[in-house]
Design an enzyme around this catalytic site. Sequence first.
Site, PDB file in Angstrom:
ATOM      1  NE  ARG A 103      -3.903   0.686   1.924  1.00  0.00           N
ATOM      2  CZ  ARG A 103      -5.140   0.594   2.567  1.00  0.00           C
ATOM      3  NH1 ARG A 103      -5.046   1.919   3.527  1.00  0.00           N
ATOM      4  NH2 ARG A 103      -5.661   0.513   2.228  1.00  0.00           N
ATOM      5  CD  GLN A 133     -12.858  -2.025  -0.332  1.00  0.00           C
ATOM      6  OE1 GLN A 133     -12.005  -2.188   0.638  1.00  0.00           O
ATOM      7  NE2 GLN A 133     -14.220  -2.747   0.132  1.00  0.00           N
ATOM      8  CG  ASP A 221     -13.733   6.137  -0.991  1.00  0.00           C
ATOM      9  OD1 ASP A 221     -13.863   6.229   0.269  1.00  0.00           O
ATOM     10  OD2 ASP A 221     -12.089   5.900  -1.243  1.00  0.00           O
ATOM     11  CB  CYS A 261     -13.914   0.953   0.354  1.00  0.00           C
ATOM     12  SG  CYS A 261     -13.555   2.583   0.316  1.00  0.00           S
ATOM     13  NE  ARG A 289     -10.395  -5.546   0.195  1.00  0.00           N
ATOM     14  CZ  ARG A 289      -9.139  -4.141   1.603  1.00  0.00           C
ATOM     15  NH1 ARG A 289      -9.826  -3.420   1.797  1.00  0.00           N
ATOM     16  NH2 ARG A 289      -7.824  -4.036   1.149  1.00  0.00           N
TER      17      ARG A 289
END
Length: 302
Positions: A103, A133, A221, A261, A289
Amino acid sequence: MNKDFLALSDWNREDLERIFDLTRELKAKQKRGEEHHLLKGKTLGMLFEKSSTRTRVSFEVGMYQLGGHALFLSSGTTQMGRGEPIKDTGRVMSRYVDGIMIRTFSQEAVEELARCSDIPVINGLTDMYHPCQVMADLFTVIEHKGSFRDLSYCWIGDGNNMANSWINAAAVFGFELRIATPKGYEPHPTVVERAQKLGANILYTNDPLKAAKGAMVLNTDVWASMGQEQEQKEREKAFVGFQINNDIVAAADPQCVVMHCLPAHRGEEITDDVIEGPHSIVFDEAENRLHVQKAIMATLMA
Ligand code: CP
Ligand code: NVA
């Protein structure tokens, strides 16, 4: 098949559908308490240059459930944070572990890491994409609606990493997607252009109600993503009206589902009553997930 999982646009429909099939199988086994050690004795290195709750926990637990092990490596406590080149990190990690989840900020850095690594690299979010995701989101839609095909999807809010990954998904799978963003916050032009070339059925608008009308899946989001914290105030002004609330839900299909998410800023991009309401499937989405990423890791690393 691909070595890495960096963007949905790198994958074809058949291979992604196989990941959903394996997800279903692994989730059922996990619920029945049956052993499914597809990655026995294998190790995943998890590199984090941004914060995480879901991604970190689901990958780590996922490796454990698959009979393997995961290492949490943050930029602040590794030599990456002191500027060790990504290509050296990739070459060294390849000698120790069997897969890398990363990430970070730049998609190019993740692509470079993948090029320099002999082992699979999985994108756990960049500024550009969040493919794991969106795979979990689609799997959740399958569970609630029987299929994700022939449904209309609506994205309201920022044209960010999630929106870009939804565009890739619409291009690969061919479903209808409508994206409503404020002016100046549209999705990445390269992603939009590639989807257009592939004949994707996507409407781009600045009108949230138009995007939501009759839609079966509503998704949003945060207005300011990680790395954009200093723009928070300016974005709060620009995004007024780009909120999933009861008016938006009323405009959508009466059987619609609402997704996010997470983490959410309740009262900004989504209201508390919608996230807690009967259309919300956000916690199933978060759970998935784990199951989807186990299937991705098993596909790449077994
Ligand atoms: N949705 C998601 O990726 O959450 P985290 O930032 O908590 O990992
Ligand atoms: N767009 C958000 C997603 C967080 C999971 C971010 O990048 O911060």
